[in-house]
Design a protein around this motif. Structure first.
Motif, PDB file in Angstrom:
ATOM      1  N   ASN A 199      10.647 -37.758   7.592  1.00 50.23           N
ATOM      2  CA  ASN A 199      11.655 -38.827   7.033  1.00 50.23           C
ATOM      3  C   ASN A 199      11.734 -40.280   7.686  1.00 50.23           C
ATOM      4  O   ASN A 199      10.910 -40.146   8.702  1.00 50.23           O
ATOM      5  N   GLY A 200      12.135 -41.037   6.985  1.00 46.23           N
ATOM      6  CA  GLY A 200      12.394 -42.551   7.546  1.00 46.23           C
ATOM      7  C   GLY A 200      11.267 -43.062   7.608  1.00 46.23           C
ATOM      8  O   GLY A 200      10.269 -42.689   7.099  1.00 46.23           O
ATOM      9  N   GLY A 201      11.184 -44.213   8.458  1.00 49.96           N
ATOM     10  CA  GLY A 201       9.930 -45.069   8.347  1.00 49.96           C
ATOM     11  C   GLY A 201       9.989 -45.942   9.790  1.00 49.96           C
ATOM     12  O   GLY A 201      10.378 -45.100  11.063  1.00 49.96           O
ATOM     13  N   SER A 255      18.819 -43.532   4.635  1.00 48.45           N
ATOM     14  CA  SER A 255      18.732 -43.112   3.262  1.00 48.45           C
ATOM     15  C   SER A 255      17.665 -41.755   3.024  1.00 48.45           C
ATOM     16  O   SER A 255      17.202 -41.588   2.097  1.00 48.45           O
ATOM     17  N   SER A 256      17.544 -41.106   4.017  1.00 47.28           N
ATOM     18  CA  SER A 256      16.687 -39.942   4.174  1.00 47.28           C
ATOM     19  C   SER A 256      17.234 -38.626   4.660  1.00 47.28           C
ATOM     20  O   SER A 256      18.415 -38.792   5.237  1.00 47.28           O
ATOM     21  N   SER A 257      16.756 -37.566   4.607  1.00 51.40           N
ATOM     22  CA  SER A 257      17.381 -36.151   5.239  1.00 51.40           C
ATOM     23  C   SER A 257      16.588 -36.447   6.489  1.00 51.40           C
ATOM     24  O   SER A 257      15.539 -35.744   6.682  1.00 51.40           O
ATOM     25  N   GLY A 287      13.658 -52.210   5.075  1.00 49.78           N
ATOM     26  CA  GLY A 287      13.323 -52.285   3.902  1.00 49.78           C
ATOM     27  C   GLY A 287      13.527 -50.843   3.555  1.00 49.78           C
ATOM     28  O   GLY A 287      12.927 -50.209   2.297  1.00 49.78           O
ATOM     29  N   ILE A 288      13.904 -50.036   4.518  1.00 49.51           N
ATOM     30  CA  ILE A 288      13.972 -48.541   4.107  1.00 49.51           C
ATOM     31  C   ILE A 288      14.913 -48.061   3.033  1.00 49.51           C
ATOM     32  O   ILE A 288      14.241 -47.342   1.913  1.00 49.51           O
TER      33      ILE A 288
END
Ligand code: GDP
Ligand code: IMO
Ligand code: MG
Length: 433
Positions: free
Chosen positions: A34-36, A245-247, A131-132
């Motif tokens: 997840n994520g970045g 914005s992610s799990s 920019g996530i």
């Protein structure tokens, strides 16, 4: 254990990277799901510091293979920069690092969209500016999302960007509101040329990583899943809308790597001995006690400044109500308590055991940010200790007060404490079991 997950149980920066590194040697694969590059994982090995944002922390272990799963959002220049930085440090990832062809790609318009949204008067989240959110929005919206695999097909990429970029230019104008005339429209062909250059660097790493992991697990390989962010930043269960914005919970593993949950048998929850948070949102145990207060002291000693943005982290006491909530959601089997050394020298320490709202005592975490904002912490006070802990390597060598603190944290969360960390270095670790 074929499948293990390391997950943060607070608002991120719990020192997950240190635990992943510590365990890394016992695994064949380390996987980000997840994520970045909003993540920042710092690891210190024999005095040498490694800072990783997009790559899994496992990359620094020589025999571990690393995977960036489909659930991650990838900014190619960051990928290239981190791979090059590690190569310069003697770590060659050309064979050992794979990236999912399904992972979504972050483009300059995602960053710009976020910058404009966050500079408006209302609706700020306090994001990392990577920019996530806009990239995940495009992924879920389907019309504009572009995956890593698409970077490898030049004509297709050019065609896609000629469709997407004009729309994004219009969107950015809307976001810019009164300042639209100052915006320089983005050029689809220029972005295509730039990203085709990145694609050449990415190509050797791109793979069907779900299949790769299925085959690895079938062959009895051991896989460690490294969560980014913290469970209270999980898009579904965190303090929405002040989340990512992610799990980030282990529930993200199945969707974000393609590995079914039944393969993950051990969940390690990572917590700081206190709490930190970066960005906006409710924080019941926050120490907002000025430049000479305990909050500032913990921030200074713990070097609580964001790895990604350099922002001072908000600091507060350990919140067992929040951690009981996230430990249950994560299915944590144990907790590791990090940065205990930072609390040395404080005459007394506080542990939040419940909240008070409208004169009533509650022990359940309201995941609704509005309700949480109204909660006042109920504390139990524990005596502090003066000793420096950074050279302690055995539980029995901890001062009695520090031992009591750790025992009480475990008791309040309702889970065994398996590791206590007393400094950033890999060696500054107490293995409880
Ligand atoms: P992550 O995002 O969860 O991996 O955590 P970060 O790397 O963003 O933040 C944790 C910070 O604490 C890093 O700078 C680590 O080097 C540092 N750190 C880890 N464990 C300890 C510890 O036990 N004591 C101290 N003082 N610092 C630690
Ligand atoms: P690691 O993996 C701490 C926070 C941001 C902001 C919110 C949304 O190092 O623990 P985003 O850029 O994701 O849209 O920002 O989430 N945030 C983190 N806070 N640690 C992180 O990662 C974070 N990643 C995002 O500060 O409040
Ligand atoms: Mg971090």
């Amino acid at each position: 254990m074929p499948g293990t997950c390391v997950v943060g149980l607070q608002w991120g920066d719990e020192a997950k990277g240190k635990i992943v590194d510590l365990l890394g040697d016992g695994f064949d694969y380390v996987v980000r799901y997840n994520g970045g590059a909003n993540a920042g994982h710092t690891v210190v090995v024999h005095g040498k510091t490694f800072k990783l944002s997009l790559l899994p922390t496992g990359v620094i272990r020589p025999n571990v293979k690393s995977v960036i799963g489909n659930g991650v959002v990838v900014y190619p220049p960051k990928f290239i920069e981190e791979v090059a930085g590690l190569k310069a440090a003697g770590i060659d990832l050309s064979e050992s690092l794979k990236i999912s062809d399904h992972a979504h790609v972050i483009f300059p318009y995602h960053m710009e969209e976020e910058r404009l949204a966050e500079s408006g008067a209302e609706g700020k989240i306090g994001t990392t500016g990577r920019g996530i959110g806009p990239c995940y929005q495009d992924k879920v919206g389907r019309r504009f999302g572009i995956r890593v695999g698409e970077l490898l097909r030049p004509d297709h990429l050019r065609e896609r960007l000629r469709f997407v970029v004009p729309f994004k230019n219009r969107l950015m104008k809307a976001f810019a509101n009164g300042h639209a005339d100052q915006l320089v429209p983005m050029e689809p062909d220029a972005i295509t040329d730039q990203y085709l250059g990145y694609a050449d660097a990415l190509r050797p790493h791109v793979a069907d990583t779900s299949r790769l992991l299925h085959e690895a697990l079938a062959a009895g390989k051991r896989v460690l899943f490294e969560a980014a962010q913290g469970s209270l930043l999980d898009v579904d269960h965190g303090t929405y809308p002040y989340v990512t914005s992610s799990s980030s919970l282990p529930s993200g593993i199945w969707g974000g790597s393609g590995v079914p949950a039944k393969n993950v048998q051990r969940i390690i929850g990572v917590v700081k001995a206190y709490t930190t948070r970066v960005g906006k949102g409710p924080f019941p145990t926050e120490l907002d006690d000025g430049p000479t207060g305990t909050g500032e002291r913990i921030r200074k000693v713990g070097r609580e400044y964001g790895t990604v943005t350099g922002r001072p982290r908000r600091v507060g006491w350990f919140d067992s109500v929040a951690v009981r909530y996230t430990a249950a959601l994560a299915g944590a089997d144990e907790i590791t308590v990090m940065l205990l050394d930072v609390l040395s020298g404080l005459p007394e320490l506080k542990l939040c055991t419940a909240y008070e709202v409208d004169g009533e005592r509650v022990t359940h975490f309201p995941s609704d940010s509005y309700q949480l904002d109204r909660c006042r912490p109920v504390y139990e006070t524990i005596q502090g200790w003066t000793e420096d802990l950074t050279a302690v390597r055995k539980l029995t060598d901890l001062p009695a007060a520090a031992r009591r603190y750790i025992d009480r944290v475990g008791e309040l969360v309702g889970l065994p404490v398996s590791v206590v960390s007393v400094g950033p270095d890999r060696a500054q670790t107490i293995l409880v079991k």
